[in-house]
Design a protein around this motif. Structure first.
Motif, short mmCIF file in Angstrom:
data_model
loop_
_atom_site.label_atom_id
_atom_site.label_comp_id
_atom_site.label_asym_id
_atom_site.label_seq_id
_atom_site.Cartn_x
_atom_site.Cartn_y
_atom_site.Cartn_z
N LYS A 174 42.97 53.53 11.96
CA LYS A 174 41.61 53.46 12.51
C LYS A 174 41.11 52.01 12.44
O LYS A 174 40.51 51.51 13.40
CB LYS A 174 40.69 54.39 11.73
CG LYS A 174 39.22 54.24 12.01
CD LYS A 174 38.81 54.86 13.28
CE LYS A 174 37.28 54.89 13.33
NZ LYS A 174 36.74 55.01 14.62
N GLU B 75 45.17 53.10 19.61
CA GLU B 75 44.39 54.33 19.73
C GLU B 75 45.30 55.55 19.78
O GLU B 75 45.01 56.57 19.15
CB GLU B 75 43.52 54.28 20.99
CG GLU B 75 42.63 55.49 21.15
CD GLU B 75 41.77 55.42 22.39
OE1 GLU B 75 40.81 56.21 22.47
OE2 GLU B 75 42.03 54.59 23.28
N LYS B 76 46.40 55.45 20.49
CA LYS B 76 47.35 56.57 20.55
C LYS B 76 47.95 56.86 19.19
O LYS B 76 48.09 58.01 18.79
CB LYS B 76 48.46 56.28 21.56
CG LYS B 76 48.03 56.40 22.99
CD LYS B 76 49.17 56.06 23.93
CE LYS B 76 48.69 56.05 25.37
NZ LYS B 76 49.76 55.66 26.30
N HIS C 292 45.20 58.44 17.00
CA HIS C 292 44.91 59.81 17.43
C HIS C 292 46.06 60.76 17.09
O HIS C 292 45.83 61.90 16.68
CB HIS C 292 44.61 59.84 18.93
CG HIS C 292 44.15 61.16 19.42
ND1 HIS C 292 42.97 61.73 19.02
CD2 HIS C 292 44.73 62.04 20.27
CE1 HIS C 292 42.83 62.91 19.61
NE2 HIS C 292 43.89 63.12 20.37
N ARG D 157 45.92 61.45 13.34
CA ARG D 157 44.75 62.29 13.06
C ARG D 157 45.02 63.73 13.46
O ARG D 157 44.74 64.67 12.71
CB ARG D 157 43.54 61.74 13.82
CG ARG D 157 42.22 62.33 13.42
CD ARG D 157 41.10 61.70 14.22
NE ARG D 157 41.17 62.05 15.62
CZ ARG D 157 40.72 63.20 16.12
NH1 ARG D 157 40.19 64.10 15.36
NH2 ARG D 157 40.83 63.43 17.41
N CYS D 158 45.62 63.92 14.63
CA CYS D 158 45.96 65.28 15.09
C CYS D 158 47.03 65.91 14.20
O CYS D 158 47.01 67.13 13.97
CB CYS D 158 46.43 65.24 16.54
SG CYS D 158 45.10 64.91 17.70
N GLU E 139 40.56 68.33 17.07
CA GLU E 139 41.48 67.37 17.66
C GLU E 139 40.83 66.53 18.73
O GLU E 139 41.21 65.39 18.94
CB GLU E 139 42.70 68.09 18.23
CG GLU E 139 43.65 68.59 17.15
CD GLU E 139 44.93 69.14 17.74
OE1 GLU E 139 45.27 68.80 18.88
OE2 GLU E 139 45.58 69.90 17.03
N ASN E 140 39.88 67.09 19.45
CA ASN E 140 39.20 66.32 20.50
C ASN E 140 38.36 65.23 19.85
O ASN E 140 37.79 65.41 18.78
CB ASN E 140 38.32 67.21 21.36
CG ASN E 140 39.16 68.17 22.18
OD1 ASN E 140 40.31 67.91 22.44
ND2 ASN E 140 38.55 69.27 22.58
N LYS E 141 38.28 64.10 20.53
CA LYS E 141 37.53 62.97 20.00
C LYS E 141 36.07 63.33 19.98
O LYS E 141 35.27 62.97 19.29
CB LYS E 141 37.76 61.73 20.85
CG LYS E 141 39.19 61.31 20.85
CD LYS E 141 39.36 60.15 21.79
CE LYS E 141 40.83 59.83 21.95
NZ LYS E 141 41.07 58.81 22.90
#
Length: 152
Positions: free
Chosen positions: A27, A105-106, A109, A112-113, A150-152
């Protein structure tokens, strides 16, 4: 390791704390590239604006009667070359930073997922499962990382 992650002793195991630390690092990396891209984008826009005003004042306005006169004045002034190289260079830097920002970012993410998907495995015991919301709230409050969805 971050101090707030270290303080999660009884709520998480060592592997979970490492995953949380890695997501915080990703992050931070993403936020850094996001800021750098934004600065490069604004610098490119500002320099382009200044360059076009300079061209208008020194080339277009005084020599607007003939395209060949404008072109020869443009080529004869070395400042035009320097402005053009700097503007194109900043534009290229902006695109490189955009690509790095998207990659960071990928990665962020995806990790995080992965934590969200593996939350049942990471908090196996029932008392850990019931207290996982404190870990999620700490991550949201301290690092602005949402582990609920999972969605931002």
């Amino acid at each position: 390791m971050e101090s707030s992650i270290k303080m999660l002793d009884d709520r998480t195991d060592q592997a979970t704390r490492q995953m949380l630390q890695k997501v915080v690092e990703r992050k931070t990396k993403f936020d850094t590239f996001k800021l750098r891209h934004l600065i490069a984008m604004w610098a490119t826009m500002f320099l382009s604006f200044c360059y076009f005003i300079y061209l208008y004042q020194t080339v277009m306005k005084p020599y607007s009667y003939s395209f060949s006169a404008m072109f020869s004045v443009f080529v004869n002034q070395s400042a035009n070359l320097y402005f053009l190289v700097m503007t194109v260079g900043l534009y290229g830097l902006m695109n490189v930073l955009r690509a790095k920002r998207e990659k960071a970012e990928k990665e962020f993410h995806a990790l995080r997922c992965e934590i969200i998907d593996k939350s049942k495995d990471l908090w196996k015991k029932e008392d850990e499962w019931k207290n996982r919301h404190t870990v999620f709230e700490m991550m949201k409050a301290n690092y602005d990382i949402n582990l609920y969805h999972e969605n931002k």
